[in-house]
Design a protein around this motif. Structure first.
Motif, PDB file in Angstrom:
ATOM      1  N   LEU A 291     -32.470  40.686  51.252  1.00  0.00           N
ATOM      2  CA  LEU A 291     -33.234  40.465  52.478  1.00  0.00           C
ATOM      3  C   LEU A 291     -34.711  40.242  52.140  1.00  0.00           C
ATOM      4  CD1 LEU A 291     -31.611  43.390  54.513  1.00  0.00           C
ATOM      5  CD2 LEU A 291     -31.143  40.950  54.836  1.00  0.00           C
ATOM      6  N   GLY A 292     -35.210  39.059  52.471  1.00  0.00           N
ATOM      7  CA  GLY A 292     -36.623  38.758  52.217  1.00  0.00           C
ATOM      8  C   GLY A 292     -37.493  39.303  53.334  1.00  0.00           C
ATOM      9  N   LEU A 293     -37.747  40.583  53.314  1.00  0.00           N
ATOM     10  CA  LEU A 293     -38.399  41.278  54.428  1.00  0.00           C
ATOM     11  C   LEU A 293     -39.911  41.398  54.282  1.00  0.00           C
ATOM     12  CD1 LEU A 293     -35.844  44.217  54.921  1.00  0.00           C
ATOM     13  CD2 LEU A 293     -36.020  42.104  56.256  1.00  0.00           C
ATOM     14  N   ILE A 294     -40.416  41.178  53.083  1.00  0.00           N
ATOM     15  CA  ILE A 294     -41.845  41.402  52.821  1.00  0.00           C
ATOM     16  C   ILE A 294     -42.558  40.058  52.787  1.00  0.00           C
ATOM     17  CG2 ILE A 294     -43.497  42.208  51.096  1.00  0.00           C
ATOM     18  CD1 ILE A 294     -41.594  44.461  50.452  1.00  0.00           C
ATOM     19  N   SER A 295     -43.589  39.910  53.598  1.00  0.00           N
ATOM     20  CA  SER A 295     -44.275  38.630  53.747  1.00  0.00           C
ATOM     21  C   SER A 295     -45.092  38.285  52.506  1.00  0.00           C
ATOM     22  CB  SER A 295     -45.202  38.664  54.966  1.00  0.00           C
ATOM     23  OG  SER A 295     -45.948  37.467  55.051  1.00  0.00           O
ATOM     24  N   THR A 296     -45.014  37.016  52.115  1.00  0.00           N
ATOM     25  CA  THR A 296     -45.926  36.499  51.090  1.00  0.00           C
ATOM     26  C   THR A 296     -46.975  35.584  51.723  1.00  0.00           C
ATOM     27  OG1 THR A 296     -44.353  34.713  50.636  1.00  0.00           O
ATOM     28  CG2 THR A 296     -44.235  36.662  49.237  1.00  0.00           C
ATOM     29  N   LYS A 297     -47.013  35.562  53.058  1.00  0.00           N
ATOM     30  CA  LYS A 297     -48.005  34.773  53.789  1.00  0.00           C
ATOM     31  C   LYS A 297     -49.129  35.644  54.339  1.00  0.00           C
ATOM     32  CE  LYS A 297     -44.625  31.298  55.387  1.00  0.00           C
ATOM     33  NZ  LYS A 297     -43.399  31.927  54.847  1.00  0.00           N
ATOM     34  N   GLN A 298     -48.795  36.867  54.754  1.00  0.00           N
ATOM     35  CA  GLN A 298     -49.755  37.771  55.372  1.00  0.00           C
ATOM     36  C   GLN A 298     -50.100  38.907  54.411  1.00  0.00           C
ATOM     37  OE1 GLN A 298     -51.094  36.903  58.217  1.00  0.00           O
ATOM     38  NE2 GLN A 298     -49.695  35.146  58.392  1.00  0.00           N
ATOM     39  N   PRO A 299     -51.388  39.231  54.239  1.00  0.00           N
ATOM     40  CA  PRO A 299     -51.769  40.258  53.266  1.00  0.00           C
ATOM     41  C   PRO A 299     -51.476  41.685  53.695  1.00  0.00           C
ATOM     42  CG  PRO A 299     -53.708  39.435  54.412  1.00  0.00           C
ATOM     43  CD  PRO A 299     -52.557  38.569  54.848  1.00  0.00           C
ATOM     44  N   GLU A 300     -51.303  41.910  55.007  1.00  0.00           N
ATOM     45  CA  GLU A 300     -51.080  43.283  55.471  1.00  0.00           C
ATOM     46  C   GLU A 300     -49.823  43.871  54.836  1.00  0.00           C
ATOM     47  OE1 GLU A 300     -53.677  41.115  58.057  1.00  0.00           O
ATOM     48  OE2 GLU A 300     -51.586  40.702  57.510  1.00  0.00           O
ATOM     49  N   LEU A 301     -49.928  45.114  54.393  1.00  0.00           N
ATOM     50  CA  LEU A 301     -48.798  45.776  53.755  1.00  0.00           C
ATOM     51  C   LEU A 301     -47.835  46.307  54.811  1.00  0.00           C
ATOM     52  CD1 LEU A 301     -47.742  46.565  50.928  1.00  0.00           C
ATOM     53  CD2 LEU A 301     -48.843  48.807  51.271  1.00  0.00           C
TER      54      LEU A 301
END
Length: 361
Positions: A291-301
């Motif tokens: 599941l690609g759940l972590i954004s690589t577009k938005q810096p917020e953790l």
């Protein structure tokens, strides 16, 4: 089967010293080795078991094809970035298809695409090396009837040669000891976008026919080395925090999930553009879903507990024992910098393994 619970997709942010070396055109090999080593250490320090070289030697995630194979004519980074890109504010950035873009002669290998990447990676990590390769039909983008017709009268002739090149690559990687290869197919979800679908239909194929041809080509590449575990990565584009398409997997799930021979499906699921988890019900029982759940577009953790809840929601369709977690896409699919800093990237990689530890122990 690779059973790791956390992995990256492939690319990582290029360090400044590598970008500067590329601009100078000097000392590239040393800078690439240094950047690859730094990428490996970054992932290992985050606790990841599956390791890439960050695609530090590539202009784009798919450019090793055009760099290693003659016949593509003139090309540059724009060949991989054309289309109508959207950002989080709804603003569009239209990159026109380069006018002179197209295969101009029979494709011939000057060298292997990624064998040199694998050798370096395997020699410098104790983890499981992962090499990423492009799906053969990505290179339909280089088909232009006027430029290409003499060498390849029909699109399927071109795809057949690209497929053969990738089959040879996979056999060489298997000979070198590779056991995990990711096939990147961001063009599949792009069929969800009318403008993008129209491009492929303009080449003579409706969406269903195009998917059938594409999956057949992917499977031929995977069949070249049955001992290797293959993953298929689907996303909706990622360049400098922008994307090309939106929409859930409903219309393509049955055909892709059911027919691909990939053992792991790496699926973008970081925001509402990716739709709901319900299409996962069509994943066969012999496949894992990352599941690609972590954004690589938005810096917020992202919040760890929120990610755990999303994995739990997905487990209603695919059992928890066949799930894993990753970023939604590569952190830097081309040399262009995005909206994340290296510190953001490092924090998100650590979060991956923290989530995996909490969910799967």
């Amino acid at each position: 089967m690779i059973e790791a619970r956390a992995e990256t997709i492939g690319s990582l942010i290029r360090p400044e010293y590598l970008i500067e070396a590329r601009q100078r055109g000097t000392e590239m090999a040393a800078a690439e080795d240094r950047a690859g080593s730094d990428a490996i250490r970054l992932q290992e320090n985050a606790g990841l078991e599956i390791i890439t070289d960050g695609e530090m030697r590539r202009l784009s995630f798919q450019s090793q094809m055009t760099e290693a194979i003659s016949g593509f004519g003139q090309w540059d980074l724009d060949a991989f970035l054309w289309g109508e890109w959207m950002d989080g504010d709804g603003a569009a950035l239209n990159r026109p298809r380069p006018a002179n873009m197209g295969v101009i002669g029979k494709l011939k290998a000057r060298r292997f695409l990624s064998a040199h990447e694998y050798k370096f990676l395997a020699a410098n990590t104790s983890g499981t090396p992962k090499i990423t390769l492009p799906s053969p039909t990505l290179f339909a983008n280089f088909y232009d009837p006027e430029l290409t017709g003499a060498a390849y009268p029909f699109l399927e002739n071109l795809i057949a040669d690209v497929t053969g090149i990738l089959i040879d690559e996979v056999r060489e990687l298997a000979r070198l000891g590779a056991r995990y290869i990711q096939i990147d197919a961001p063009h599949y979800p792009l069929l969800l976008q009318p403008k993008t679908a129209a491009f492929y239909e303009g080449l003579g194929w409706n969406s269903s026919e195009w998917l059938a041809l594409s999956i057949e080509a992917d499977n031929a590449v995977m069949d070249a080395a049955p001992e290797i575990c293959f993953a298929l990565h689907l996303c909706r584009g990622n360049s400098q925090g922008r994307w090309l398409a939106e929409g859930g997997y409903e219309d393509i799930a049955a055909q892709i999930f059911g027919r691909t021979r990939a053992a792991r499906l790496l699926l973008e699921y970081d925001d509402a553009r990716s739709g709901e988890f319900a299409p996962l019900a069509q994943v066969p029982a012999d496949k894992w879903v990352t599941l690609g759940l972590i954004s690589t577009k938005q810096p917020e953790l992202e919040n760890l507990d929120m990610l755990c809840r999303r994995i739990d929601a997905a487990s209603h369709y695919v059992p928890l024992e066949r799930l894993a977690i990753s970023p939604a896409c590569g952190f830097s699919p081309s040399v262009l910098a995005g909206g994340l800093r290296p510190s953001d990237q490092a924090a998100k990689l650590r979060l991956l393994t923290a989530v995996a530890d909490k969910v799967w122990g």
